[in-house]
Design a protein around this motif. Structure first.
Motif, PDB file in Angstrom:
ATOM      1  N   GLY A 134       0.825  -1.213   0.000  1.00  0.00           N
ATOM      2  CA  GLY A 134       0.000   0.000   0.000  1.00  0.00           C
ATOM      3  C   GLY A 134       0.858   1.262   0.000  1.00  0.00           C
ATOM      4  O   GLY A 134       2.088   1.194   0.075  1.00  0.00           O
ATOM      5  N   PHE A 135       0.156   2.404  -0.037  1.00  0.00           N
ATOM      6  CA  PHE A 135       0.853   3.689  -0.152  1.00  0.00           C
ATOM      7  C   PHE A 135       1.846   3.914   0.996  1.00  0.00           C
ATOM      8  O   PHE A 135       2.973   4.374   0.786  1.00  0.00           O
ATOM      9  CB  PHE A 135      -0.179   4.831  -0.209  1.00  0.00           C
ATOM     10  N   GLY A 136       1.435   3.571   2.217  1.00  0.00           N
ATOM     11  CA  GLY A 136       2.290   3.780   3.389  1.00  0.00           C
ATOM     12  C   GLY A 136       3.599   3.011   3.270  1.00  0.00           C
ATOM     13  O   GLY A 136       4.675   3.545   3.534  1.00  0.00           O
ATOM     14  N   HIS A 137       3.490   1.777   2.824  1.00  0.00           N
ATOM     15  CA  HIS A 137       4.685   0.956   2.677  1.00  0.00           C
ATOM     16  C   HIS A 137       5.573   1.490   1.556  1.00  0.00           C
ATOM     17  O   HIS A 137       6.798   1.565   1.680  1.00  0.00           O
ATOM     18  CB  HIS A 137       4.292  -0.502   2.410  1.00  0.00           C
ATOM     19  N   GLN A 138       4.931   1.910   0.470  1.00  0.00           N
ATOM     20  CA  GLN A 138       5.692   2.467  -0.662  1.00  0.00           C
ATOM     21  C   GLN A 138       6.444   3.718  -0.218  1.00  0.00           C
ATOM     22  O   GLN A 138       7.607   3.922  -0.548  1.00  0.00           O
ATOM     23  CB  GLN A 138       4.745   2.813  -1.816  1.00  0.00           C
ATOM     24  N   MET A 139       5.749   4.539   0.570  1.00  0.00           N
ATOM     25  CA  MET A 139       6.366   5.773   1.052  1.00  0.00           C
ATOM     26  C   MET A 139       7.577   5.469   1.937  1.00  0.00           C
ATOM     27  O   MET A 139       8.604   6.137   1.853  1.00  0.00           O
ATOM     28  CB  MET A 139       5.324   6.590   1.826  1.00  0.00           C
ATOM     29  N   SER A 140       7.441   4.418   2.772  1.00  0.00           N
ATOM     30  CA  SER A 140       8.587   4.122   3.645  1.00  0.00           C
ATOM     31  C   SER A 140       9.764   3.599   2.813  1.00  0.00           C
ATOM     32  O   SER A 140      10.914   3.846   3.143  1.00  0.00           O
ATOM     33  CB  SER A 140       8.210   3.171   4.783  1.00  0.00           C
ATOM     34  N   MET A 141       9.473   2.919   1.706  1.00  0.00           N
ATOM     35  CA  MET A 141      10.559   2.486   0.808  1.00  0.00           C
ATOM     36  C   MET A 141      11.253   3.709   0.201  1.00  0.00           C
ATOM     37  O   MET A 141      12.473   3.781   0.150  1.00  0.00           O
ATOM     38  CB  MET A 141      10.017   1.630  -0.348  1.00  0.00           C
ATOM     39  N   VAL A 142      10.448   4.677  -0.259  1.00  0.00           N
ATOM     40  CA  VAL A 142      11.030   5.888  -0.860  1.00  0.00           C
ATOM     41  C   VAL A 142      11.899   6.603   0.179  1.00  0.00           C
ATOM     42  O   VAL A 142      13.029   7.015  -0.111  1.00  0.00           O
ATOM     43  CB  VAL A 142       9.927   6.839  -1.398  1.00  0.00           C
ATOM     44  N   ASN A 143      11.393   6.708   1.410  1.00  0.00           N
ATOM     45  CA  ASN A 143      12.165   7.384   2.461  1.00  0.00           C
ATOM     46  C   ASN A 143      13.481   6.680   2.745  1.00  0.00           C
ATOM     47  O   ASN A 143      14.473   7.308   3.080  1.00  0.00           O
ATOM     48  CB  ASN A 143      11.352   7.481   3.763  1.00  0.00           C
TER      49      ASN A 143
END
Ligand SMILES: Nc1nc2c(ncn2[C@@H]2O[C@H](COP(=O)(O)OP(=O)(O)OP(=O)(O)O)[C@@H](O)[C@H]2O)c(=O)[nH]1
Ligand SMILES: [Mg+2]
Length: 408
Positions: A134-143
């Motif tokens: 999901g978006f939250g997990h994707q965002m943590s990957m980007v971070n």
């Protein structure tokens, strides 16, 4: 590490160990050393199935990431022999000889590191990052990626809203080195949507990326890898050549910038670092020094003043004629002017103490500007402009009356 980098790295190491840099530069020196010792980190990221593995295979000129490899993070790095290390969910590592093999991947692998002997990999690594979940997990990957990546290659077919939201969190200094890659260009072209997509993305790309490259990756691979010779026409038309060259240029630019900054730090604060670690072969006398100066010292000074006058007006120009100039643009121009000034002043002969003073001040200013450029903020831009104005005053005071009158 290439032979050109090695001596600089050794000198930097020696200077850092002896704490030769003032405290505020010590940390910067450590960061530069860290950068120079490891390859440029190229992160190839995007949503599942966006063509990341295929793109990495294209960059390497052979199939190293097999189809069906589902591990979210795959790193391709240089090593003494071909081998693969899998990191498992429970923290264990499993090492196997040979490359990545989709059929043998442990089920609970979360990460793989493939080491290859390709010499190009000493310059840059490729890390594939699949934005799963999901978006939250994707965002943590980007971070996580922005903490170590030097260049990001974002693979996408359309770069839709969700992707733009993820990208918005990437710091500007990484955006400035990153590429948006429109994959599956062949399919998009057949559907007649490619040009439209490129045009629609233009405003986003100009703000948020270094550039956009459409690519038909499978065709680029065929062009590069089928048979002995490169199929040049196909390599070009697939978009492979342009992306490949741009990415390699960016990798080299990063290396050169790090080397220049390291040399500058050394020149400024540890000029003897070379003597400490090796016997330096003296440079042969330059032909330029042996020749009589083509211009008189007064003429050189007056040219220098003219250069500063004519460039002053351009310093605060903005690209579209609107808004405030960006500090990084002002800094870049200041570095350009200071470097040109320093080169121009070197045309003068030696022996005139007052001119030598200006030469050394200009040289020092050019070096200081490059250090300011690292900070990229408004204060640094103001400092850089002030330094140029000081130089202008110093030179104007030395230009004889009649030269000044001629210039008007
Ligand atoms: N037609 C066409 N197919 C492509 C292109 N690039 C990749 N593909 C195909 O698209 C599929 C997905 O490509 P991959 O490179 O595996 O994509 P990925 O982003 O690595 O996928 P995951 O790692 O599973 O997230 C593969 O079947 C590729 O052969 C392209 O430019 N054109
Ligand atoms: Mg993949």
């Amino acid at each position: 590490m290439t032979s050109q980098i090695e001596p600089v790295v050794r000198q930097l190491q020696a200077a850092l160990e002896r704490r030769q840099f003032p405290t505020e530069w010590q940390q910067w020196g450590t960061r530069l050393l860290d950068h120079l010792c490891k390859p440029v980190q190229v992160a190839v990221m995007g949503l599942p199935g966006s063509g990341k593995s295929t793109l990495i295979n294209m960059m390497l000129g052979r199939s190293v990431v097999p189809r069906g490899s589902w591990i979210p993070v795959v790193e391709i790095a240089h090593g003494p022999q071909e081998r693969t290390t899998y990191e498992l969910e429970d923290g264990q590592c499993l090492r196997c000889a040979g490359g990545l093999d989709a059929a043998q991947m442990p089920e609970n692998a979360i990460r793989a590191r493939l080491e290859l002997t390709d010499p190009g990999l000493t310059r840059q690594n490729f890390v594939e990052i699949g934005l799963q979940g999901g978006f939250g997990h994707q965002m943590s990957m980007v971070n996580w990626v922005v903490q170590w990546a030097d260049i990001i290659v974002w693979c996408t077919e359309a770069f839709e809203e969700g992707e733009a939201k993820l990208w918005a969190s990437v710091p500007d200094e990484i955006k400035d080195h990153s590429f948006l890659v429109l994959t599956m260009a062949d399919r998009q072209m057949m559907r007649g949507v490619l040009q439209e997509r490129i045009e629609a993305l233009e405003p986003v790309v100009s703000e948020e990326f270094l550039a956009l490259y459409p690519i038909a990756t499978e065709q680029a691979i065929t062009a590069r890898c089928a048979g002995q010779d490169l199929n040049e026409a196909m390599w070009k038309s697939s978009g492979g050549m342009e992306l490949f060259e741009a990415l390699m240029r960016q990798v080299n630019n990063g290396r050169t910038a790090d080397m220049d900054q390291a040399r500058m730090l050394l020149n400024r604060f540890a000029p003897d670092a070379g003597d400490l670690v090796e016997t330096v072969v003296p440079e042969p006398p330059r032909a330029k020094a042996a020749k009589p100066a083509a211009k008189s010292n007064d003429e050189v000074l007056s040219d220098a003043l003219e250069l500063l006058r004519s460039s002053a007006g351009k310093l605060l120009e903005v690209q579209d004629g609107q808004g405030e100039p960006r500090p990084e643009d002002v800094l870049e121009k200041c570095v350009g002017i200071a470097t040109a000034l320093s080169e121009l002043l070197q045309q003068a002969g030696s022996g005139d103490l007052s001119l030598e003073e200006v030469q050394s001040d200009a040289q020092e200013s050019a070096e200081m500007m490059m250090l300011f450029q690292l900070e990229k903020d408004e204060d640094a831009a103001v400092d850089a402009v002030t330094l140029l104005l000081q130089l202008k005053k110093e030179i104007a005071d030395k230009v004889p009356e009649e030269e000044r009158r001629i210039q008007g």
